[in-house]
Design an enzyme around this catalytic site. Structure first.
Site, PDB file in Angstrom:
ATOM      1  N   GLY A   1      11.358  -1.903  12.315  1.00 42.38           N
ATOM      2  CA  GLY A   1      10.238  -0.985  12.412  1.00 42.38           C
ATOM      3  C   GLY A   1      10.333   0.230  11.513  1.00 42.38           C
TER       4      GLY A   1
ATOM      5  N   GLY B   1      10.331   0.399   8.143  1.00 44.10           N
ATOM      6  CA  GLY B   1       9.359   0.323   7.052  1.00 44.10           C
ATOM      7  C   GLY B   1       7.985   0.751   7.531  1.00 44.10           C
ATOM      8  N   ARG B   2       7.604   0.288   8.711  1.00 47.34           N
ATOM      9  CA  ARG B   2       6.319   0.665   9.316  1.00 47.34           C
ATOM     10  C   ARG B   2       6.295   2.173   9.589  1.00 47.34           C
ATOM     11  NH1 ARG B   2       2.789  -2.602  11.238  1.00 47.34           N
ATOM     12  NH2 ARG B   2       4.305  -4.302  11.454  1.00 47.34           N
TER      13      ARG B   2
ATOM     14  N   GLU C   1       1.488  -2.357  -5.409  1.00 45.17           N
ATOM     15  CA  GLU C   1       1.716  -3.719  -5.890  1.00 45.17           C
ATOM     16  C   GLU C   1       2.867  -4.304  -5.083  1.00 45.17           C
ATOM     17  OE1 GLU C   1      -0.268  -1.476  -8.980  1.00 45.17           O
ATOM     18  OE2 GLU C   1       1.733  -1.106  -8.158  1.00 45.17           O
TER      19      GLU C   1
ATOM     20  N   ASN D   1       7.689 -11.535  -1.738  1.00 47.25           N
ATOM     21  CA  ASN D   1       8.191 -10.598  -0.737  1.00 47.25           C
ATOM     22  C   ASN D   1       7.331 -10.714   0.524  1.00 47.25           C
ATOM     23  OD1 ASN D   1       9.263  -8.500   0.732  1.00 47.25           O
ATOM     24  ND2 ASN D   1       9.228  -7.040  -0.965  1.00 47.25           N
TER      25      ASN D   1
ATOM     26  N   TYR E   1       2.364  -4.893   5.180  1.00 42.22           N
ATOM     27  CA  TYR E   1       1.175  -4.270   4.592  1.00 42.22           C
ATOM     28  C   TYR E   1      -0.116  -4.844   5.184  1.00 42.22           C
ATOM     29  CZ  TYR E   1       4.459  -2.347   1.199  1.00 42.22           C
ATOM     30  OH  TYR E   1       5.505  -1.686   0.603  1.00 42.22           O
TER      31      TYR E   1
END
Length: 156
Positions: A87, A89-90, A111, A116, A123
């Site tokens: 969590g 990254g979020r 980008e 990935n 995203y």
């Protein structure tokens, strides 16, 4: 965030030159074609949004973004491999979204490599949509890999 994350001290702070060595270690472990320390230093000296995520005094992630007029462009966002899928990254993305709303940004771009899949999943779950492709954008073994261009509108 998990209950474990709630018991730890997580800080989203401005990156400084004292963070570059730790940022570079994560960058080098994460990418086959990492940014150099000079690129990070140039971003700092050119007033890009450069932030780090600190967990109990350990730097575990970072992001670099630029703002032009009312648009934000995320150029690099990375979490140390030991802390992925937890969590963070979020969390980092959410903190950036909050910050750029205050700056009156209306849209954020980035980008992402099609390969990935974990980043794309994040995203997409955060409301980013594919708006195009950049051919031969990323260096890759034996040539180049295309990039997916993603965008999200940010509202107040």
């Amino acid at each position: 965030m998990s209950s474990l994350q709630n018991t730890l001290m997580t800080k989203y702070v401005h990156m400084s030159d004292t963070h570059i060595d730790a940022v570079y270690i994560i960058e080098e472990k994460s990418y086959g074609y990492p940014w150099s320390k000079k690129i990070f230093n140039d971003c700092l000296s050119n007033n890009y949004i450069c932030r780090v995520l600190i967990l109990d005094d350990k730097l575990i992630g970072y992001l670099v973004a630029s703002i032009v007029n009312d648009e934000c462009h995320i150029m690099n966002l990375c979490i140390d491999s030991s802390f992925r899928s937890c969590g963070y990254g979020r969390y980092l993305l959410g903190e950036l979204h909050s910050e750029i709303k205050i700056l009156n940004c209306k849209v954020v771009f980035l980008e992402c490599r099609p390969s990935n899949t974990s980043a794309l999943k994040l995203y997409n779950s955060e409301g980013y949509n594919e708006i195009g492709q950049r051919k031969n954008y990323y260096p890759a073994p034996g040539g180049y890999e295309d990039a997916l261009m993603l965008a999200k509108y940010v509202w107040k």
